[in-house]
Design a protein around this motif. Structure first.
Motif, PDB file in Angstrom:
ATOM      1  N   GLU A 112      28.552   5.045   5.103  1.00 38.47           N
ATOM      2  CA  GLU A 112      27.742   5.254   6.640  1.00 38.47           C
ATOM      3  C   GLU A 112      28.428   4.611   7.696  1.00 38.47           C
ATOM      4  N   TYR A 113      28.911   3.264   7.597  1.00 35.22           N
ATOM      5  CA  TYR A 113      29.536   2.605   8.801  1.00 35.22           C
ATOM      6  C   TYR A 113      31.109   3.279   9.105  1.00 35.22           C
ATOM      7  N   GLN A 114      31.482   3.977   8.077  1.00 34.71           N
ATOM      8  CA  GLN A 114      32.719   4.899   8.734  1.00 34.71           C
ATOM      9  C   GLN A 114      32.479   6.102   8.957  1.00 34.71           C
ATOM     10  N   TYR A 170      32.589  -2.664   3.970  1.00 37.64           N
ATOM     11  CA  TYR A 170      31.786  -3.642   4.674  1.00 37.64           C
ATOM     12  C   TYR A 170      32.256  -5.028   4.929  1.00 37.64           C
ATOM     13  N   ARG A 172      34.871  -4.268   7.934  1.00 36.18           N
ATOM     14  CA  ARG A 172      34.766  -2.880   8.314  1.00 36.18           C
ATOM     15  C   ARG A 172      35.359  -2.475   9.529  1.00 36.18           C
ATOM     16  N   ASP A 173      35.561  -3.447  10.461  1.00 34.74           N
ATOM     17  CA  ASP A 173      36.242  -2.932  11.796  1.00 34.74           C
ATOM     18  C   ASP A 173      37.811  -2.848  11.197  1.00 34.74           C
ATOM     19  N   ASN A 198      38.118   0.658   9.161  1.00 34.75           N
ATOM     20  CA  ASN A 198      38.019   1.703   9.830  1.00 34.75           C
ATOM     21  C   ASN A 198      39.387   1.870  11.101  1.00 34.75           C
TER      22      ASN A 198
END
Length: 271
Positions: free
Chosen positions: A40-42, A255, A258-259, A262
């Motif tokens: 979901e964070y991607q 996670y 995550r930055d 991504n």
């Protein structure tokens, strides 16, 4: 937008499709024992950048149907083919985490990379999750057998134990519970059957040499599930691949960092 795709008679796979008008498409295949929500964070970050992100729940997991059969890498790769055909996907980036990475590799070999322009592997369970006489870098076979036994005996505790070794960075109790709840959505028999496939699957060693698209390998150096030498073996086996070590990550690098994750993935897709 979420919908179902029939992959064989009586078996429907759930697909979450974010930003359908995106300029480039990434198809995400989650790892064991989670589902598409692990990304979901991607989906949020890459969707904002204009990418179409598609996450599927493999059979037996998440919102997908949970048949008693079909948990081999071959069958799960065939499910991906059915999704690619149903959505008429072309020139996509296929991304897979852990077991999903192994299934993505099998897809590339078994279906000659149909519809795929690029491959991205995230802590992939390949070429072997377990140690073998000719490959001493994976988990001990006994450790996987204990996971299978625990799945049959006390699956919630097994999931808690697995979650404790998943992340390298500190996570809140709430986030740990979020991951735990994803595991509970899976069927007991599917969770065990996929773990059993780790013991039997040896063809990924030859599958690596059949990949002929640009390939990005992202892997945490502190991974306790799919240890970093697996990533080095992938890099050696896939011609022209690029390996990016994640210095502060474990198995949950999407996670943990995550930055960075991504950014690396977006850069690769855009190249």
């Amino acid at each position: 937008m979420g919908y179902y795709i029939c992959v064989e008679t009586g078996v429907n796979i759930y697909v979450e499709d974010i930003n359908r008008e995106g300029r480039r498409t990434i198809l995400f295949v989650h790892g064991w024992p989670a589902n598409h929500r692990m990304f979901e964070y991607q989906f949020a970050a890459l969707g904002r950048q204009g990418y179409r992100c598609i996450g599927l729940d493999t059979r037996g997991f998440g919102n997908s149907d949970k048949p008693a059969h079909g948990y081999s890498y071959d069958r799960m790769a065939d499910d991906i083919r059915a999704v690619v055909e149903a959505l008429q996907l072309q020139d996509i980036t296929l991304g897979g985490h852990s077991t999903g990475g192994g299934v993505a590799i099998r897809y590339m070999a078994r279906h000659n990379g149909y519809g795929v322009a690029k491959l991205a592997l995230f802590a992939a369970a390949a070429p072997s999750l377990i140690q073998r006489p000719y490959f001493p870098y994976g988990l001990q076979r006994q450790a996987v057998e204990q996971i299978i036994a625990a799945t049959h005996n006390d699956r919630p505790q097994m999931l808690r134990d697995f979650g404790n070794m998943f992340f390298f960075q500190h996570v809140t109790e709430a986030l740990a519970d979020w991951f735990f709840q994803m595991g509970l959505q899976a069927a007991n028999w599917a969770t065990a059957a996929v773990a059993e496939s780790w013991l039997d699957e040896e063809e990924l060693f030859t599958d690596l040499g059949k990949i002929n698209v640009p390939t990005l390998i992202l892997h945490g150096i502190h991974d306790r599930v799919c240890r970093f030498p697996l990533a080095e073996a992938q890099h050696q086996g896939i011609a022209g691949s690029r390996l990016v070590p994640f210095e502060e990550s474990g198995h949950g690098l999407f996670y943990d960092q995550r930055d960075k994750f991504n950014e690396e993935l977006a850069r690769f897709v855009a190249e």
